[in-house]
Scaffold this active site. Sequence first.
Site, PDB file in Angstrom:
ATOM      1  N   ARG A  95      -5.797  21.124 -12.975  1.00  0.00           N
ATOM      2  CA  ARG A  95      -4.598  20.320 -13.621  1.00  0.00           C
ATOM      3  C   ARG A  95      -5.095  19.831 -14.714  1.00  0.00           C
ATOM      4  NH1 ARG A  95      -1.246  15.573 -10.232  1.00  0.00           N
ATOM      5  NH2 ARG A  95      -0.050  15.161 -11.929  1.00  0.00           N
ATOM      6  N   LYS A 147       4.485  23.663 -13.145  1.00  0.00           N
ATOM      7  CA  LYS A 147       3.642  22.454 -12.954  1.00  0.00           C
ATOM      8  C   LYS A 147       3.470  22.223 -11.805  1.00  0.00           C
ATOM      9  CE  LYS A 147       2.984  17.772 -14.039  1.00  0.00           C
ATOM     10  NZ  LYS A 147       3.116  16.336 -14.908  1.00  0.00           N
ATOM     11  N   ARG A 189       1.093  -1.125  -0.061  1.00  0.00           N
ATOM     12  CA  ARG A 189       0.061   0.075  -0.095  1.00  0.00           C
ATOM     13  C   ARG A 189       0.663   1.320   0.108  1.00  0.00           C
ATOM     14  NH1 ARG A 189      -2.888  -2.801   3.970  1.00  0.00           N
ATOM     15  NH2 ARG A 189      -4.478  -4.016   3.242  1.00  0.00           N
ATOM     16  N   GLU A 227      -6.570  16.252 -10.399  1.00  0.00           N
ATOM     17  CA  GLU A 227      -7.009  16.662 -11.851  1.00  0.00           C
ATOM     18  C   GLU A 227      -8.413  16.605 -11.885  1.00  0.00           C
ATOM     19  OE1 GLU A 227      -5.442  13.687 -14.827  1.00  0.00           O
ATOM     20  OE2 GLU A 227      -5.130  15.443 -16.221  1.00  0.00           O
ATOM     21  N   HIS A 236       6.043  10.450 -27.715  1.00  0.00           N
ATOM     22  CA  HIS A 236       4.922  11.165 -27.068  1.00  0.00           C
ATOM     23  C   HIS A 236       4.863  12.738 -27.289  1.00  0.00           C
ATOM     24  CE1 HIS A 236       1.604  12.068 -24.246  1.00  0.00           C
ATOM     25  NE2 HIS A 236       2.575  12.863 -23.331  1.00  0.00           N
ATOM     26  N   HIS A 278      -2.922  12.110 -27.715  1.00  0.00           N
ATOM     27  CA  HIS A 278      -3.093  10.497 -27.270  1.00  0.00           C
ATOM     28  C   HIS A 278      -3.940   9.817 -28.345  1.00  0.00           C
ATOM     29  CE1 HIS A 278      -2.890  11.724 -22.835  1.00  0.00           C
ATOM     30  NE2 HIS A 278      -1.932  11.091 -23.074  1.00  0.00           N
ATOM     31  N   ASN A 319      -3.648  18.901 -19.862  1.00  0.00           N
ATOM     32  CA  ASN A 319      -3.812  18.035 -21.085  1.00  0.00           C
ATOM     33  C   ASN A 319      -3.716  18.794 -22.300  1.00  0.00           C
ATOM     34  OD1 ASN A 319      -4.330  15.407 -21.061  1.00  0.00           O
ATOM     35  ND2 ASN A 319      -6.482  15.744 -21.685  1.00  0.00           N
ATOM     36  N   GLU A 325       6.487  19.491 -23.997  1.00  0.00           N
ATOM     37  CA  GLU A 325       5.740  19.565 -22.920  1.00  0.00           C
ATOM     38  C   GLU A 325       6.146  21.028 -22.247  1.00  0.00           C
ATOM     39  OE1 GLU A 325       3.404  17.763 -21.793  1.00  0.00           O
ATOM     40  OE2 GLU A 325       3.836  15.639 -22.552  1.00  0.00           O
ATOM     41  N   LYS A 369       1.581  11.300 -10.792  1.00  0.00           N
ATOM     42  CA  LYS A 369       0.833  10.453 -11.578  1.00  0.00           C
ATOM     43  C   LYS A 369       1.898   8.978 -12.006  1.00  0.00           C
ATOM     44  CE  LYS A 369      -2.417  13.179 -14.294  1.00  0.00           C
ATOM     45  NZ  LYS A 369      -2.824  13.219 -15.527  1.00  0.00           N
ATOM     46  N   HIS A 382      -3.065  17.140 -25.531  1.00  0.00           N
ATOM     47  CA  HIS A 382      -2.982  15.655 -25.251  1.00  0.00           C
ATOM     48  C   HIS A 382      -4.118  15.056 -25.721  1.00  0.00           C
ATOM     49  CE1 HIS A 382       0.456  16.484 -23.098  1.00  0.00           C
ATOM     50  NE2 HIS A 382       0.751  15.533 -22.713  1.00  0.00           N
TER      51      HIS A 382
END
Lengths: 369, 369
Positions: free
Chosen positions: B240, B226, B120, B236, B264, B251, B244, B184, B142, B247
């Site tokens: 946040r 960031k 955990r 998010e 990417h 994506h 994206n 980015e 993330k 993206h």
Amino acid sequence: VQRLRLGHSLGQTTLLAGDGALAAAAAELQTWLHGRRVFTLSSSKVRALHGHRLDALTAPAATRVDLDAPDGESAKRVSEAERLWAAMAAAGGKRDSRLITLGGGTIGDLGGFAAGTFLRGIEYAQIPTTLLAQVDAAIGGKTAIDLEAGKNLVGVFHHPTWVVADPAVLETLPLRQRRAGMMEVVKIALAADPALFAALEAAAERLAEGDLDAIAAVIAPAIQAKIRIVEKDPRESHARRALNLGHTLGHALEAADGYATLLHGEAVGWGLRFALRLSARREGSAGARQRALALLSPFPLPALPAVTAEDLWQYMKRDKKGRESGPVWVVPLEVGEAAMVDDFAPDILREELRQFIESESGPRGAASE
Amino acid sequence: VQRLRLGHSLGQTTLLAGDGALAAAAAELQTWLHGRRVFTLSSSKVRALHGHRLDALTAPAATRVDLDAPDGESAKRVSEAERLWAAMAAAGGKRDSRLITLGGGTIGDLGGFAAGTFLRGIEYAQIPTTLLAQVDAAIGGKTAIDLEAGKNLVGVFHHPTWVVADPAVLETLPLRQRRAGMMEVVKIALAADPALFAALEAAAERLAEGDLDAIAAVIAPAIQAKIRIVEKDPRESHARRALNLGHTLGHALEAADGYATLLHGEAVGWGLRFALRLSARREGSAGARQRALALLSPFPLPALPAVTAEDLWQYMKRDKKGRESGPVWVVPLEVGEAAMVDDFAPDILREELRQFIESESGPRGAASE
């Protein structure tokens, strides 16, 4: 129906406990599910008994996808988590989709883990159908799956948005399971709640007979006691470790036994007895020990598995709650007060284990059914 | 070396960025690792190039176990996570064990997920070795692995205790990867940081040539930008989502392309251009669009993959950041300001995609190496 709240770093869990909790929760759960994609996780056995109870709750959902996992510990394999993830992805699950677990601790652990990891976490509700899950497993956000190397080695803290603990679903629960669940109630009372402990003493005979009215009366207080501890220490770095009372030996017993003969609560029952033994070595109150042994006495336990002290010691050294320095013990000092002890000398512990196994061989009390 | 902090619900991340960051971090990381069981996760390629940089850091550890994952996206399979979990359990990993990732975004994503779920959650450090990971992937907690059904579908938010972003490790990074990482940086500047955007404009030619001094100068400001957004919205749910930007199309392009031809960052580069196009439909500033296109112009991009607008549309509908109602777009309004838009009519979007593909066919600028 009692309405309880558990605050955590990301918000809060609303818990409804007591007779009629499912009916009382209906309107709010319907709102929560309205227009959403909803996944339900259960086992075929539990779904056959109680699945119909979900129908009214999920009626306003846009889509409902029913997923079943095996009964028992085999629900908690990595492959089961992977199967759930894939099914949720295939059904178009989004971050605002929802999951509901309906089952015992293993279903809740698997479902909580899937909800906590799918898309980095979606909201979920726990509807526990065993006493053990209602008072313990479903409370506090611990989720987990197992590895070959051991139980609960992989998991996340992910609190459900809702917990609905309705004793009505316990009507189908065998007496042996009711008694096993009570061991977790005794544990939390002994570790942290003298008033709950006194209430258990007053109702001990009826609780040991599995009387549902008596059981229903202690569910909400047991949940409340756990909430207080979890809120103090959500990540189990200090206070929450008290909830491990009975579990250091309990986990080792289960593992040494290959999870074959003891229910989890029964292993905890044996662990409580051993912790009381250790309390004598740390100036635990003799009166508290006597009261605890008296409270436990009407609850029969299956015989200790045929294991040696050395077997148990090896399993304890691997306990994931240990530190690099070794296992940590929770030792009752008073009714409602326990200490964390990590400095028992290995030789003393092994000797205590040997004596414990010798003195406690054979089942305790009536054979359990 | 700049020392930055990212506060989150469970504590904080300390980030060291700039020339000499690894040396500056040594004493504190040694203390953090002292007497612990330490797992390091890298790929054989990165370990051959930079593995020696770990030796001084981990010298005070009680035990060090080196684990390697494949390069690229195949690191992020469920089977790789399972392999790590098993290896950590077999090596006696405890809750106070530590993990260090040394690699690009995929190693960081896998390692962060393993650290976030083993027992955990154990503490970990990120030592990113690509520009993209230094300014983006390693920041903000993330973590994720992939499913057959799509990338990053399973993960947790789990912040590293340390991030060490040292441009020295970028010396071995190919020019194409440096440029991809810069996309980015452009993204975050355009979405949220006008001062950083102006700094990028001033150094655009050198940045596009992959000049390491120019790149080193923008790493800490990009991380700081960031951090500001992540601290406002760790999970998010609103602010946040601005990260994206680029993206939603990015994506879909990567997926439609089978992750074959675009890095990417390059897919994000195309996505930024498309987002600028959409900004015209939402009264985005024409001046901001011109500045953004001018900033992007010295950065070559490989040709758009041979996909149709309809292909892309199908992938976007499945985007996990979508709502049940459909994809959400981040649209630049001004330099440093973007809006979330979820109500573009599907017909308009498809038409925009068709026109975009038509007008942008062929590579942009010099062929990238």
